[in-house]
Write a protein that holds these residues in place. Structure first.
Motif, PDB file in Angstrom:
ATOM      1  N   TYR A  46       0.866  -1.194   0.000  1.00 47.53           N
ATOM      2  CA  TYR A  46       0.000   0.000   0.000  1.00 47.53           C
ATOM      3  C   TYR A  46       0.893   1.230   0.000  1.00 47.53           C
ATOM      4  CZ  TYR A  46      -4.136   2.843   1.139  1.00 47.53           C
ATOM      5  OH  TYR A  46      -5.170   3.745   1.106  1.00 47.53           O
ATOM      6  N   HIS A  47       1.097   1.735  -1.204  1.00 48.01           N
ATOM      7  CA  HIS A  47       2.024   2.844  -1.423  1.00 48.01           C
ATOM      8  C   HIS A  47       1.339   3.836  -2.346  1.00 48.01           C
ATOM      9  CE1 HIS A  47       5.503   4.948  -3.176  1.00 48.01           C
ATOM     10  NE2 HIS A  47       6.206   4.544  -2.132  1.00 48.01           N
ATOM     11  N   GLU A  48       1.673   5.108  -2.214  1.00 46.81           N
ATOM     12  CA  GLU A  48       1.018   6.122  -3.028  1.00 46.81           C
ATOM     13  C   GLU A  48       1.320   5.989  -4.516  1.00 46.81           C
ATOM     14  OE1 GLU A  48       4.554   8.182  -0.950  1.00 46.81           O
ATOM     15  OE2 GLU A  48       3.069   6.606  -0.544  1.00 46.81           O
ATOM     16  N   GLY A  49       2.340   5.222  -4.867  1.00 43.91           N
ATOM     17  CA  GLY A  49       2.673   5.068  -6.277  1.00 43.91           C
ATOM     18  C   GLY A  49       2.190   3.779  -6.898  1.00 43.91           C
ATOM     19  N   PHE A  50       1.486   2.942  -6.143  1.00 41.76           N
ATOM     20  CA  PHE A  50       1.064   1.647  -6.665  1.00 41.76           C
ATOM     21  C   PHE A  50      -0.099   1.773  -7.642  1.00 41.76           C
ATOM     22  CE2 PHE A  50       2.722  -1.143  -2.935  1.00 41.76           C
ATOM     23  CZ  PHE A  50       4.006  -0.969  -3.411  1.00 41.76           C
ATOM     24  N   ASP A  51      -0.235   0.760  -8.472  1.00 47.47           N
ATOM     25  CA  ASP A  51      -1.337   0.644  -9.418  1.00 47.47           C
ATOM     26  C   ASP A  51      -2.330  -0.378  -8.866  1.00 47.47           C
ATOM     27  OD1 ASP A  51      -3.082   0.250 -11.486  1.00 47.47           O
ATOM     28  OD2 ASP A  51      -1.564  -0.220 -12.994  1.00 47.47           O
ATOM     29  N   PRO A  52      -3.583  -0.010  -8.646  1.00 49.69           N
ATOM     30  CA  PRO A  52      -4.559  -0.977  -8.099  1.00 49.69           C
ATOM     31  C   PRO A  52      -4.818  -2.186  -8.994  1.00 49.69           C
ATOM     32  CG  PRO A  52      -5.387   1.270  -7.928  1.00 49.69           C
ATOM     33  CD  PRO A  52      -4.168   1.330  -8.791  1.00 49.69           C
ATOM     34  N   ARG A  53      -4.537  -2.066 -10.276  1.00 51.40           N
ATOM     35  CA  ARG A  53      -4.666  -3.190 -11.227  1.00 51.40           C
ATOM     36  C   ARG A  53      -6.028  -3.886 -11.168  1.00 51.40           C
ATOM     37  NH1 ARG A  53       0.261  -7.153 -10.691  1.00 51.40           N
ATOM     38  NH2 ARG A  53       0.385  -6.367  -8.570  1.00 51.40           N
ATOM     39  N   GLY A  54      -7.063  -3.105 -11.197  1.00 54.12           N
ATOM     40  CA  GLY A  54      -8.397  -3.685 -11.292  1.00 54.12           C
ATOM     41  C   GLY A  54      -8.933  -4.274 -10.015  1.00 54.12           C
ATOM     42  N   SER A  55      -8.282  -4.027  -8.871  1.00 52.01           N
ATOM     43  CA  SER A  55      -8.808  -4.564  -7.612  1.00 52.01           C
ATOM     44  C   SER A  55      -9.917  -3.647  -7.082  1.00 52.01           C
ATOM     45  CB  SER A  55      -7.679  -4.704  -6.583  1.00 52.01           C
ATOM     46  OG  SER A  55      -7.098  -3.455  -6.299  1.00 52.01           O
ATOM     47  N   ASN A  56     -10.510  -4.065  -6.004  1.00 46.37           N
ATOM     48  CA  ASN A  56     -11.682  -3.369  -5.464  1.00 46.37           C
ATOM     49  C   ASN A  56     -11.292  -1.994  -4.935  1.00 46.37           C
ATOM     50  OD1 ASN A  56     -13.959  -2.570  -3.943  1.00 46.37           O
ATOM     51  ND2 ASN A  56     -14.507  -4.696  -3.549  1.00 46.37           N
ATOM     52  N   TRP A  57     -11.949  -0.973  -5.467  1.00 49.61           N
ATOM     53  CA  TRP A  57     -11.650   0.400  -5.032  1.00 49.61           C
ATOM     54  C   TRP A  57     -11.832   0.560  -3.529  1.00 49.61           C
ATOM     55  CZ3 TRP A  57     -14.868   3.591  -2.343  1.00 49.61           C
ATOM     56  CH2 TRP A  57     -16.218   3.214  -2.264  1.00 49.61           C
ATOM     57  N   TYR A  58     -12.783  -0.160  -2.944  1.00 54.76           N
ATOM     58  CA  TYR A  58     -13.113   0.004  -1.530  1.00 54.76           C
ATOM     59  C   TYR A  58     -11.894  -0.290  -0.653  1.00 54.76           C
ATOM     60  CZ  TYR A  58     -15.531  -0.681   2.931  1.00 54.76           C
ATOM     61  OH  TYR A  58     -15.924  -0.587   4.238  1.00 54.76           O
ATOM     62  N   TRP A  59     -11.114  -1.311  -1.012  1.00 51.69           N
ATOM     63  CA  TRP A  59      -9.953  -1.646  -0.192  1.00 51.69           C
ATOM     64  C   TRP A  59      -8.972  -0.484  -0.126  1.00 51.69           C
ATOM     65  CZ3 TRP A  59      -9.374  -6.567  -3.623  1.00 51.69           C
ATOM     66  CH2 TRP A  59     -10.389  -7.479  -3.305  1.00 51.69           C
ATOM     67  N   TRP A  60      -8.773   0.195  -1.259  1.00 50.21           N
ATOM     68  CA  TRP A  60      -7.790   1.276  -1.331  1.00 50.21           C
ATOM     69  C   TRP A  60      -8.276   2.545  -0.646  1.00 50.21           C
ATOM     70  CZ3 TRP A  60      -2.996   0.498  -3.476  1.00 50.21           C
ATOM     71  CH2 TRP A  60      -2.826  -0.706  -4.176  1.00 50.21           C
ATOM     72  N   GLU A  61      -9.568   2.816  -0.751  1.00 47.44           N
ATOM     73  CA  GLU A  61     -10.063   4.124  -0.328  1.00 47.44           C
ATOM     74  C   GLU A  61     -10.781   4.117   1.021  1.00 47.44           C
ATOM     75  OE1 GLU A  61     -11.897   6.511  -3.382  1.00 47.44           O
ATOM     76  OE2 GLU A  61     -11.052   5.233  -4.955  1.00 47.44           O
ATOM     77  N   ILE A  62     -11.213   2.934   1.492  1.00 45.61           N
ATOM     78  CA  ILE A  62     -11.906   2.878   2.792  1.00 45.61           C
ATOM     79  C   ILE A  62     -11.349   1.760   3.669  1.00 45.61           C
ATOM     80  CG2 ILE A  62     -14.122   2.569   3.960  1.00 45.61           C
ATOM     81  CD1 ILE A  62     -15.519   3.733   1.563  1.00 45.61           C
ATOM     82  N   GLY A  63     -11.258   0.547   3.139  1.00 44.09           N
ATOM     83  CA  GLY A  63     -10.855  -0.599   3.949  1.00 44.09           C
ATOM     84  C   GLY A  63      -9.501  -0.418   4.612  1.00 44.09           C
ATOM     85  N   VAL A  64      -8.450  -0.231   3.800  1.00 46.43           N
ATOM     86  CA  VAL A  64      -7.112  -0.049   4.362  1.00 46.43           C
ATOM     87  C   VAL A  64      -6.988   1.261   5.136  1.00 46.43           C
ATOM     88  CG1 VAL A  64      -4.676   0.268   3.794  1.00 46.43           C
ATOM     89  CG2 VAL A  64      -5.980  -1.584   2.718  1.00 46.43           C
ATOM     90  N   PRO A  65      -7.494   2.404   4.622  1.00 47.72           N
ATOM     91  CA  PRO A  65      -7.399   3.620   5.426  1.00 47.72           C
ATOM     92  C   PRO A  65      -8.001   3.497   6.825  1.00 47.72           C
ATOM     93  CG  PRO A  65      -7.929   4.203   3.174  1.00 47.72           C
ATOM     94  CD  PRO A  65      -7.977   2.702   3.248  1.00 47.72           C
ATOM     95  N   ARG A  66      -9.135   2.793   6.936  1.00 50.62           N
ATOM     96  CA  ARG A  66      -9.746   2.638   8.261  1.00 50.62           C
ATOM     97  C   ARG A  66      -8.880   1.766   9.164  1.00 50.62           C
ATOM     98  NH1 ARG A  66     -15.089   3.358   9.465  1.00 50.62           N
ATOM     99  NH2 ARG A  66     -14.289   2.913  11.544  1.00 50.62           N
ATOM    100  N   SER A  67      -8.439   0.610   8.681  1.00 48.34           N
ATOM    101  CA  SER A  67      -7.645  -0.277   9.532  1.00 48.34           C
ATOM    102  C   SER A  67      -6.258   0.294   9.799  1.00 48.34           C
ATOM    103  CB  SER A  67      -7.544  -1.670   8.897  1.00 48.34           C
ATOM    104  OG  SER A  67      -7.032  -1.601   7.586  1.00 48.34           O
ATOM    105  N   LEU A  68      -5.676   1.002   8.813  1.00 45.37           N
ATOM    106  CA  LEU A  68      -4.353   1.604   9.006  1.00 45.37           C
ATOM    107  C   LEU A  68      -4.393   2.720  10.042  1.00 45.37           C
ATOM    108  CD1 LEU A  68      -1.387   2.119   8.314  1.00 45.37           C
ATOM    109  CD2 LEU A  68      -2.158   3.415   6.302  1.00 45.37           C
ATOM    110  N   THR A  69      -5.374   3.606   9.954  1.00 48.89           N
ATOM    111  CA  THR A  69      -5.439   4.699  10.938  1.00 48.89           C
ATOM    112  C   THR A  69      -5.755   4.170  12.332  1.00 48.89           C
ATOM    113  OG1 THR A  69      -7.731   5.143  10.223  1.00 48.89           O
ATOM    114  CG2 THR A  69      -5.992   6.517   9.280  1.00 48.89           C
TER     115      THR A  69
END
Length: 751
Positions: free
Chosen positions: A128-151
């Motif tokens: 999970y890096h600001e330069g990564f390419d999601p490559r068609g994965s679920n947007w929710y993981w990048w924008e809500i799932g990981v941000p919630r668990s990371l914070t």
């Protein structure tokens, strides 16, 4: 995306200075206490040990591997489409919770914190890096799932983490979750409901962790916008209590609960801070309108949980627990008019739900609040909620009596029949086709592995043709091509619900009505027609009796299932009773990347009552009564208490004593024991006579009429009380229903 990242400039150096670092730290510490509890944890050793056990399991299996990158052997991180990176951050949160929870052996352990910091470094480099390419994965993981668990992870571990590392690990959120109101992966999408609330939590937490006041203001403003009811169409909370997510799906018990949980936590976290969410009065009314009617002894009704019903780890008691937790958090500052009702209400839920005790699923801080409420002798144990609720803006009706409740899930061109997404809810074909959800004293019926074991072709209340169906596909969206779904309620005691059934992928058509009385649900079906060469049946009941078949009592056109209900056939074909053991797997109905069920077979016993309409029926019909909590003697005698006045494609109507209830599919008339009842257009109505007065409730679920004229069996002399748009017309009543969006109009008339 680069533009979005660049436009978020670093916080001004004066932010922390102007506000004061202590304000950021105090709010963050409040959040940690909400997650991990505090000094009272020693009173809940079982829960503390469970948290410690989960955290130790995560720590014990941690084996960083750089070749094919992974932190845990079962979660390789080389392909974001698997969702493993989202799971990995969830595990980090579990570890952090163990570290931050007072009473655990690892609480505050420096070496554990160092291991966690190394793992967060690894995830930043490989997952999970600001330069990564999601490559068609679920947007929710990048924008809500990981941000919630990371914070959450960073907040819990805050005192043990290097501050330069903290800034680096949170940096990707500047790209993936910069603004609660906008979706990075689809810039034209404005976030609504639970998604906006979830993003607001992540943005607010990043603001607290980095001492950025602008982020906290952004989160606060985004949540404040959510508290305003919508008139639709589309996502949001409606005045009648409906909650829609994904444009057309009822979701009070899933996305709605996530929204409520996030908002309640934000309110609690930011209380007494410079970013306090002050204008929160509407949230208390939202709880009353949109959540309380659907909670039965701490369980959230499945009729508003959407595709979540297929998730093995997200059952009705989990959604109920989140609702209780949110209410306990809100109670700390709730206005007295709400607090006076909520305390006994919640205490009643907690007291009666011995099947899934609250302290087995709730956070420690919430358990402490619940225990304090239970131990407070000044707060009585509140009774179950009673009343009849018509949620016209999402085609749901809930009828609640002191010992039972019944919910009806309908669909129309406004309300989707069943959502399938991310390979979840694969067998949810008929859950919105008039399915009835009966709640009794058996609080385990719906959550005891029902969804993977019940016959998905035979859901209670539905009329279906017998055919094999393929799994619902991702993005499946069915809006039946009919406006007809809805109902009306009178005095909180009686209700009518009706829907026109246009089956998916079939020629099957039917008109279905339910009359909700104080002791029964009367179900009528008419115009049942099909031409596909398949058999059609109506399912009266399909009850999960867990590990055995209880004895049945049967008579001439009645059946009694002890501890559940009596069933009386009032018209139509004879009933077939089927008793089977059924085995299924959660993976049969949910193969989602991060939610998928396991392959372990589970077996449950079912009692199924079916009405067979034969192959290619023409204008078939049925009429039956469900008598929750009735004994066998009451069941045997019930057929004499209610009268079927009409059951056709024009009118379906019943009477009992001084109560008349009818569905007029179009202009028509019906003879009653008191005279002729007529309507000159489509409507549902209830009329209850009390001496020289009649209480009347009318709605137009079809939303096609401007005005409906109701001719009662008694000449109308005057209108004593009325809603807007109701007036006397000679000896009848005219009701303006145009623009009412299917909502009920009421009146009291003198006769």
């Amino acid at each position: 995306m680069a533009g979005l990242a660049l436009c978020e400039r670093p916080a001004a150096a004066t932010d922390a200075t102007e506000v004061g670092a202590a304000a950021f730290d105090a709010a963050r510490e409040r959040w940690v206490r909400l997650l991990a509890g505090g000094e009272y944890n020693t009173a809940y050793t079982d829960q503390t040990q469970a948290i410690e056990g989960s955290a130790n399991a995560v720590l014990r299996k941690l084996k960083p591997t750089a070749g094919r990158p992974s932190l845990w052997p079962d979660l390789p991180l080389d392909d974001p489409r698997t969702g493993n990176f989202n799971r990995a951050y969830n595990r980090m949160r579990t570890l952090a919770l163990g570290w931050a929870t007072p009473g655990t052996a690892m609480h505050g352990d420096r070496q554990v914190a160092e291991v966690a910091a190394g793992a967060l470094d690894f995830l930043y480099e490989h997952a999970y890096h600001e330069g990564f390419d999601p490559r068609g994965s679920n947007w929710y993981w990048w924008e809500i799932g990981v941000p919630r668990s990371l914070t959450d992870t960073c907040a819990l571990l805050y005192d043990g983490l290097p501050k330069d590392g903290l800034k680096r690990w949170l940096r990707p959120l500047r790209r993936w979750c910069p603004d609660p109101e906008r979706r990075v992966s689809h810039p034209g999408v404005v976030e609504t409901g639970a998604n906006r609330a979830g993003k607001a939590m992540a943005v607010a937490m990043r603001g607290l962790l980095t001492h950025d006041a602008r982020l906290l203001k952004r989160a606060r403003n985004a949540v404040s916008d959510l508290l305003r009811p919508t008139r639709g169409p589309g996502d949001g909370f409606y005045r009648d209590g409906s909650f829609i997510q994904h444009d057309v799906y009822p979701y009070n018990g899933s996305y709605g609960v996530d929204y409520l949980e996030s908002v309640a936590r934000l309110i609690a976290m930011l209380a007494r801070s410079p970013w306090e969410i002050s204008d929160v009065g509407e949230v208390y009314d939202i709880v009353d309108r949109s959540f309380v009617p659907f909670v039965f002894d701490g369980l959230m009704m499945d009729c508003v949980r959407g595709r979540s019903i297929s998730r093995q780890g997200h059952r009705d008691h989990h959604s109920g627990q989140k609702t209780v937790e949110a209410m306990l958090n809100l109670l700390e500052a709730a206005p007295e008019r709400h607090a006076k009702r909520w305390r006994p209400l919640v205490k009643g839920w907690l007291t009666r739900n011995t099947a899934v005790p609250y302290d087995t699923v709730a956070p420690l801080s919430s358990i402490a609040k619940a225990r304090a409420l239970l131990d407070d002798p000044s707060v009585p144990v509140g009774p179950r909620t009673t009343g009849t609720y018509v949620f016209a803006d999402m085609d749901r009706v809930v009828h609640r009596r002191p010992t039972w409740a019944c919910a009806i899930a309908m669909s129309s061109r406004r309300t989707g029949a069943a959502e399938a997404m991310n390979r979840e809810n694969l067998h949810g074909w008929y859950t919105g086709d008039g399915m009835t959800y009966l709640y009794t004293g058996d609080l385990t019926h719906w959550n005891d592995d029902l969804w993977p074991t019940i016959d998905p072709y035979r859901l209670p209340g539905t009329t279906v043709d017998v055919r094999k169906r393929a799994n619902l596909q991702h993005g499946h969206r069915r809006l039946p091509p009919t406006p007809w779904a809805g109902g009306t309620a009178l005095d909180g005691e009686y209700g009518v619900a009706a829907m026109r059934l246009i089956a998916d992928g079939s020629s099957l058509r039917a008109k279905k009505a339910w009359f909700l009385l104080d002791d029964a649900v009367i179900a009528l079906g008419a115009g049942i027609t099909a031409s596909d060469g398949r058999r059609v049946e109506t399912v009266v009941e399909n009850r999960n009796t867990h590990d055995g078949h209880p004895p049945l009592a049967r008579g001439d056109r009645w059946i009694h299932l002890p501890g559940v209900a009596g069933y009386v056939l009032l018209d139509g074909p004879a009933a077939q009773v089927i008793r089977k053991e059924r085995t299924g797997r959660w993976s049969d109905i949910d193969k989602g990347a991060t939610t998928g069920g396991d392959d372990t077979p589970v077996t449950r016993h079912y009692t199924t009552i079916v009405l067979d309409h034969g192959v290619d029926p023409r204008q078939a019909r049925y009429a039956y009564a469900v008598l929750p909590d009735a004994c066998a003697a009451q069941t045997a005698a019930y057929g004499l208490r209610v009268r079927i006045l009409a059951n056709s494609g024009t009118v379906q109507a019943i009477s009992r004593g001084d109560l008349l209830a009818a569905v007029f599919w179009r202009a028509g008339r019906v003879e009653t024991p008191h005279g002729t009842l007529a309507a000159d257009g489509p409507c549902t109505l209830l009329a209850r006579r009390d001496d020289r007065r009649v209480r009347l409730a009318v709605s137009d679920p079809s939303r096609t009429a401007d005005e409906v004229k109701i001719t009662l069996p008694w000449p109308v002399k005057s209108v004593k009380e009325k809603d807007r748009g109701v007036r006397r017309a000679k000896r009848a009543i005219k009701v303006e229903v145009g623009g009412s969006r299917g909502h009920t109009r009421t009146a009291v008339v003198a006769i």
